[in-house]
Motif scaffolding. Structure first.
Motif, short mmCIF file in Angstrom:
data_model
loop_
_atom_site.label_atom_id
_atom_site.label_comp_id
_atom_site.label_asym_id
_atom_site.label_seq_id
_atom_site.Cartn_x
_atom_site.Cartn_y
_atom_site.Cartn_z
N SER A 517 27.43 26.80 -34.27
CA SER A 517 28.71 25.88 -34.36
C SER A 517 29.56 26.32 -33.08
CB SER A 517 29.54 26.47 -35.52
OG SER A 517 30.67 26.24 -35.35
N MET A 518 29.96 25.36 -32.42
CA MET A 518 30.81 25.59 -31.26
C MET A 518 32.01 26.34 -31.60
SD MET A 518 31.12 25.61 -27.99
CE MET A 518 29.79 24.62 -27.36
N THR A 519 32.65 25.82 -32.80
CA THR A 519 33.85 26.12 -33.22
C THR A 519 33.75 27.89 -33.52
OG1 THR A 519 34.58 24.27 -34.44
CG2 THR A 519 35.51 26.24 -35.27
N PRO A 555 28.97 20.67 -23.18
CA PRO A 555 29.96 19.82 -23.02
C PRO A 555 31.10 20.23 -23.98
CG PRO A 555 28.12 18.56 -22.85
CD PRO A 555 27.64 19.66 -23.46
N GLU A 556 30.80 20.74 -25.43
CA GLU A 556 31.97 20.99 -25.97
C GLU A 556 32.53 22.01 -25.77
OE1 GLU A 556 31.24 20.43 -30.40
OE2 GLU A 556 29.47 19.35 -29.96
N TYR A 567 25.87 15.22 -38.07
CA TYR A 567 25.60 16.50 -39.14
C TYR A 567 27.03 17.42 -38.78
CZ TYR A 567 23.15 17.42 -34.82
OH TYR A 567 22.79 17.58 -33.67
N THR A 568 27.28 18.24 -39.39
CA THR A 568 28.45 19.19 -39.00
C THR A 568 27.90 20.15 -37.95
OG1 THR A 568 27.96 20.79 -40.55
CG2 THR A 568 29.32 19.04 -41.23
N ASN A 569 28.71 20.84 -37.21
CA ASN A 569 28.43 21.88 -36.24
C ASN A 569 27.82 23.01 -37.04
OD1 ASN A 569 29.45 20.53 -34.06
ND2 ASN A 569 31.66 21.52 -34.42
N GLU A 570 28.10 23.27 -38.42
CA GLU A 570 27.18 24.25 -38.86
C GLU A 570 25.98 24.02 -39.15
OE1 GLU A 570 30.57 23.55 -39.33
OE2 GLU A 570 31.29 25.55 -38.60
N GLU A 571 25.50 22.78 -39.09
CA GLU A 571 24.20 22.15 -39.64
C GLU A 571 23.15 21.80 -38.55
OE1 GLU A 571 25.47 19.37 -42.27
OE2 GLU A 571 25.96 20.43 -44.04
N LYS A 572 23.68 22.36 -37.48
CA LYS A 572 22.88 21.84 -36.34
C LYS A 572 21.34 22.48 -36.55
CE LYS A 572 26.24 21.15 -32.82
NZ LYS A 572 26.61 21.58 -31.38
#
Length: 784
Positions: A517-519, A555-556, A567-572
């Protein structure tokens, strides 16, 4: 001699022409000269840390303490009137200032950002504060003018006291933009500010000015961690303590709770910790204490978390109090198919990124040490290999995504702990360090490994596990984040310290968990970005054992907010399956749910096979890969072509410290490097020869002993000989630079011989003394 205007410096032009005009038109208290906008970026070069020059505006003109209205840039008279306009406009845009001016002493160039008009005016035509305020008010809102609420907010000053500080330019921008949006009737506001830039302080000033202006009377501040609430009340919001109440459903009386102005609460207290409750259940609970229209403003701290999710109970709180204006604050806005800050709050009214914070010098830059083990890209058990419990290990290739998630390799944990310990020993063993682990069980194993490697520190809390279900660890969190408490020094954690905790003195962040997750990645990096220059914190180091820092190339990292539909960032893809292990803000859980294969050192021996030091810019772009030894070697050889060239330069240079200073300018701090290599007793001369030209180093003691065995002192007698013997002893203990000047003769060991001039007389005068010291240096370095 009377100078013409063309012969005057910029300072002369300001003093004789520009300042008198401004002071004739404006109250002196509303003029700030040499206004410092930024602190100046901190640059990391080699092992030297230097600050760049800050950005300063020649003049800032203020409507009041909270609202700058004009920037004036001055140039000397050899430049045109408009020459400083681009600089003035740059600073004006940074500070949200509507008017920019440039002058060379002949007149002023004016740029009006509200009307987009530019013109030249005479010196005496510079507008007064009343004239500029009138123009500002009339030109606002695309010419529609200022509203009554906007004017009320504009006139309300910031909170100020002897203990408080004025807001930085970006904090002022964030506060003013938010207040202006609310004054215009905007009921959903999003503020994006990087970790470490003072979101809570910004929130306090917003609340303070809204309360004082009378635009808002009942305010709710929501967070999802007790530490965030308590930090806010005790620190930034302390001036409002008399009107603050921390909500407690078990104790609060609906009849008396209405007497406060600012309320703090955890989402979980208002709506529970589960998303399974229906709307009626949440509404019923809230209604026990508050009517739907009780609050007229809600501040949502860290709104990238649960409050942004449409179906969460936390969102139901915001919907229950939907009549209130709501401000979302985050460092990492979340935009996925399921969760959207922008969908709920709208586009940010102001954004201040990590990149901007580092460039301005308000946030700490960092280096990354990527470390690879020999099993990072794959370990496969032998045929029929069992774990310590005698269970057959599944035959497949295990990688970084598996270690501590699906299989435990004991020696890998020990190798990571050794690498962390070695780094701390070579730099500073008391620097605050956070080790991010795969889960709580991994955090506990890492704590034990680090404790055993640091037993000599003789303190029970040198290493502490701080996780969601560890009550002892959580009790130590306030001491870990304190700037005045030494212990704990190292915190092992999984999720608990990834966000929110204000760890101002964190100098080392260790990544030993997989992050997709980038977050989450931004939040973790944000744990180190605070600067405490007076306490020795100017930058930080990220030590990466799982190649997580590849995300800097995404890029994020510092790019635009984008919605990810797939998909969510947590599910990459590639992210390991999460375990429920209790490491959440308020959860209670077991350390581990499922049994994993556990492999001891007999089953798998792990070694570090590669280390790489990388320096990134604020955008996450790789500037260079550097090994400090290689960097030093390259730069020394660039300065001195050969060993003979260096030796000749050193011995011929009467002030050898100039060579050290020359290397310092290139980013090479010899003292720091010697400490890191445990070679502090080695002379700089020998250390340079060793690092750059592979020569065997001698200690200062060894060189001094050689001098004592020579016939050097036989040439002198009486006081002169005694002085030279003391100088040699000083060299042995302190180094060559200490004996290079006559200042050394003022130190205690020489006082019994009289003043420096008296001591020099024993050598036939100052020249004789200097020649004798030069002869001593020649013998020290073997020059006959």
């Amino acid at each position: 001699m009377i100078l013409t205007k063309k012969q005057m410096t910029e300072e002369d032009v300001k003093r004789l022409y520009i300042t008198p005009v401004l002071e004739s038109k404006w109250d002196k208290n509303k003029i700030t000269m040499e206004y410092r906008i930024t602190d100046g970026r901190i640059n990391l070069k080699g092992n030297v840390v230097r600050r760049m020059s800050p950005k300063k505006a020649d003049y800032v003109l203020w409507l009041n303490k909270g609202k700058p209205i004009a920037i004036v840039e001055a140039k000397d008279n050899n430049h045109s009137i408009s020459y400083g306009m681009q600089q003035a406009k740059e600073y004006a845009k940074m500070m949200d200032v509507p008017f920019a001016y440039s002058s060379n002493g002949d007149g002023f160039q004016e740029y009006d950002f509200l009307s987009n008009e530019e013109r030249t005016i005479a010196l005496n035509e510079f507008p007064t504060s009343e004239e500029l305020l009138k123009r500002y008010k009339s030109e606002l809102n695309k010419g529609a003018g200022i509203s009554r609420d906007e004017e009320t907010v504009l006139e309300q000053p910031f909170y100020s006291s002897q203990k408080s500080f004025d807001p930085r330019y970006y904090q002022r921008n964030a506060i003013n933009r938010t207040l202006e949006a609310i004054a215009k009737g905007q009921d959903r506001v999003l503020l994006v500010m990087a970790t470490g830039t003072g979101k809570t302080y910004t929130a306090f000033q917003i609340v303070y000015r809204l309360l004082k202006s009378g635009l808002k009377r009942k305010i709710l501040y929501l967070a999802d961690r007790n530490i965030l609430v308590d930090q806010s009340i005790d620190q930034d919001f302390s001036p409002l303590k008399r009107v603050i109440h921390k909500i407690n459903f078990n104790e609060d009386d609906p009849n008396t709770i209405t007497s406060y102005q600012v309320y703090f609460s955890l989402y979980q207290q208002l709506a529970g910790n589960s998303d399974d409750s229906d709307d009626e259940e949440v509404t019923s609970k809230l209604a026990k204490l508050f009517k739907k229209d009780f609050f007229d403003l809600i501040i949502v701290d860290e709104c990238h978390r649960g409050s942004a999710k449409k179906e969460s109970n936390w969102r139901k709180i915001l919907e229950y109090f939907s009549s209130a204006a709501q401000i979302g604050m985050t460092a990492t806005p979340k935009e996925t198919k399921e969760i959207s800050n922008i969908d709920y709050f709208g586009e940010p009214v102001y954004t201040y990124s990590l990149k901007e914070g580092i460039e301005d010098g308000f946030l700490a830059p960092f280096k990354v040490i990527n470390i690879m083990t020999d099993i990072a890209e794959g370990w496969r058990p032998l045929a029929g290999q069992t774990d310590i419990n005698g269970n057959i290990i599944e035959d497949r290739i295990y990688t970084n995504s598996d270690f501590d998630y699906n299989i435990v390799i004991e020696d890998r944990i020990n190798s990571v702990a050794r690498e962390i310990t070695n780094y701390l020993k070579s730099t500073d063993r008391m620097q605050k360090t956070i080790v991010f682990c795969a889960n709580e069980a991994h955090a506990e194993r890492m704590r034990i490994a680090l404790h055993n490697l640091n037993k000599d520190m003789n303190h029970d809390d040198y290493v502490v596990r701080i996780t969601g279900s560890d009550e002892y660890g959580k009790s130590k969190l306030k001491y870990f984040i304190s700037t005045s408490q030494e212990y704990p020094v190292i915190a092992t954690t999984s999720k608990l310290l990834s966000t929110g905790a204000d760890c101002k003195m964190t100098k080392l962040i260790v990544l030993d968990q997989m992050i997709g997750s980038m977050t989450e990645f931004k939040q973790i990096i944000g744990r180190g970005t605070r600067i405490r220059e007076k306490d020795g914190k100017t930058h930080f180091v990220v030590m990466d054992f799982r190649n997580v820092t590849r995300l800097f190339s995404d890029p994020e990292w510092d790019g635009p907010i984008e919605v990810n539909e797939g998909y969510t960032n947590e599910e990459k893809p590639g992210r390991p399956i999460k375990e429920v292990d209790g490491d959440n803000p308020n959860g209670k859980g077991e350390d581990i749910i499922k049994t994993k294969p556990f492999i001891d050192a007999n089953g798998c021996k792990v070694e570090i096979i590669n280390k790489k030091v990388s320096v990134y810019d604020a955008e996450g772009k790789l500037l260079r890969v550097e090994n400090i030894i290689d960097y030093t070697k390259t730069n020394i050889k660039g300065e001195f072509a050969s060993l003979d060239n260096f030796i000749n330069t050193w011995t011929c240079n009467k002030k050898k410290e100039e060579i050290s200073n020359l290397l310092l300018q290139q980013g090479i701090d010899l003292n720091a490097l010697k400490e890191e290599k445990n070679m502090s007793d080695v002379d700089d001369f020998d250390f340079i020869c060793h690092i750059a030209f592979d020569q065997k180093p001698l200690t200062r003691k060894e060189r001094a002993n050689s001098v004592e065995k020579s016939d050097f002192f036989g040439k002198y007698s009486g006081v002169a000989r005694e002085v030279l013997e003391i100088l040699l002893e000083t060299y042995k203990n302190e180094g060559i630079y200490e004996i290079e000047t006559t200042e050394v003769l003022k130190l205690e060991p020489f006082k019994k011989y009289g003043t420096p001039s008296k001591i020099a007389s024993y050598f036939g005068g100052k020249t004789g003394y200097i020649n004798a010291v030069q002869s001593l240096q020649n013998v020290i370095y073997g020059v006959i």
